[in-house]
Write an enzyme that holds these catalytic residues in place. Sequence first.
Site, short mmCIF file in Angstrom:
data_model
loop_
_atom_site.label_atom_id
_atom_site.label_comp_id
_atom_site.label_asym_id
_atom_site.label_seq_id
_atom_site.Cartn_x
_atom_site.Cartn_y
_atom_site.Cartn_z
CE LYS A 18 57.21 -4.52 31.91
NZ LYS A 18 57.43 -4.55 33.38
NE ARG A 93 54.41 1.13 34.50
CZ ARG A 93 55.51 0.81 33.82
NH1 ARG A 93 55.48 0.76 32.52
NH2 ARG A 93 56.62 0.52 34.46
NE ARG A 132 66.53 -1.89 35.34
CZ ARG A 132 65.22 -2.01 35.10
NH1 ARG A 132 64.80 -2.86 34.17
NH2 ARG A 132 64.35 -1.30 35.78
NE ARG A 170 65.04 2.89 34.67
CZ ARG A 170 64.06 2.03 34.39
NH1 ARG A 170 64.24 1.09 33.48
NH2 ARG A 170 62.92 2.12 35.02
NE ARG A 181 60.50 1.46 38.96
CZ ARG A 181 61.69 0.94 38.63
NH1 ARG A 181 62.76 1.34 39.27
NH2 ARG A 181 61.78 0.06 37.68
P1 ADP Z 1 59.88 -0.71 34.87
O1 ADP Z 1 59.07 -1.65 34.04
O2 ADP Z 1 61.22 -1.28 35.20
O3 ADP Z 1 59.14 -0.16 36.05
P2 ADP Z 1 59.81 1.27 32.73
O4 ADP Z 1 61.07 1.56 32.06
O5 ADP Z 1 58.77 0.51 32.01
O6 ADP Z 1 60.24 0.59 34.10
O7 ADP Z 1 59.12 2.63 33.24
C1 ADP Z 1 59.83 3.58 34.01
C2 ADP Z 1 58.89 4.67 34.48
O8 ADP Z 1 58.28 5.34 33.34
C3 ADP Z 1 57.69 4.21 35.31
O9 ADP Z 1 58.00 4.06 36.67
C4 ADP Z 1 56.70 5.36 35.05
O10 ADP Z 1 57.01 6.51 35.79
C5 ADP Z 1 56.93 5.70 33.60
N1 ADP Z 1 56.04 4.92 32.69
C6 ADP Z 1 56.42 4.01 31.75
N2 ADP Z 1 55.34 3.49 31.12
C7 ADP Z 1 54.26 4.08 31.69
C8 ADP Z 1 52.85 3.97 31.51
N3 ADP Z 1 52.33 3.13 30.59
N4 ADP Z 1 52.03 4.73 32.27
C9 ADP Z 1 52.52 5.56 33.18
N5 ADP Z 1 53.83 5.72 33.42
C10 ADP Z 1 54.70 5.00 32.69
#
Ligand code: ADP
Length: 223
Positions: A18, A93, A132, A170, A181
Amino acid sequence: MAEAPIVLILFGPPGCGKGTQGKRLAANLGIPTISTGDILRKAVRQGTELGREAKGYMDQGQLVPDDLMLGLIDERLAAEDARRGFILDGFPRTVAQADGLTRVLKEKDFEIRAVTNLVVERELLIERITARRVCSTCGATYNVRTLPPPPEGECGDPSVGCAGENVLQRKDDRAETVERRLDVYEASTAPLKAYYGGRGLLRDVDGQGTPEQVFERLQAAVA
Ligand code: ADP
Ligand code: ZN
């Protein structure tokens, strides 16, 4: 009359691409990508109240609570640069977040053009996420196998004009958190496929292959 604003949602599990595709699409369409993960990581770095509240959840691979996320997105979508539309990466999400987004968009009189679901096998997701590396200054992403970071951990990505800081893994990209996750995605986020599928908005896109190949497919899906 001004053109109707474009609203796109990039959907799919962690590691599906994404972020990479969001940047390309944004450059192409002239609208911003709004990545909630990036916003949260910045808040954590800056030590804001939001960052302090979110950090524990993020490090554990859990979702940040919906009320925090809805406040964040409300504020971000009100910004000047979002008036002509935006691409959402990492939001919504949960079904509660999707309902919240529906309300905000209604107030703005914006419509979702498409929700693209980047489909990638679990094994490959794990491989990508653990490989990554991310620049903590500019957010540029690397992959120790396919796109290695510059030597000495310095990021010199000229396209983002980053002078260079450490390129790191990260915390939540470590192998022990990745499985959690992916499980959280299956339990809380995957149900949104039915939510948007039922509204005729979901488009499955094969997320395997080179970034260029995926981008071609994505463009066709949102045209
Ligand atoms: P990825 O898509 O690789 O899991 P992101 O960078 O989108 O990682 O998100 C990292 C973390 O940030 C998630 O695991 C969560 O803890 C938090 N996060 C991001 N967006 C949301 C969301 N819309 N709702 C809840 N938590 C979120
Ligand atoms: Zn950088």
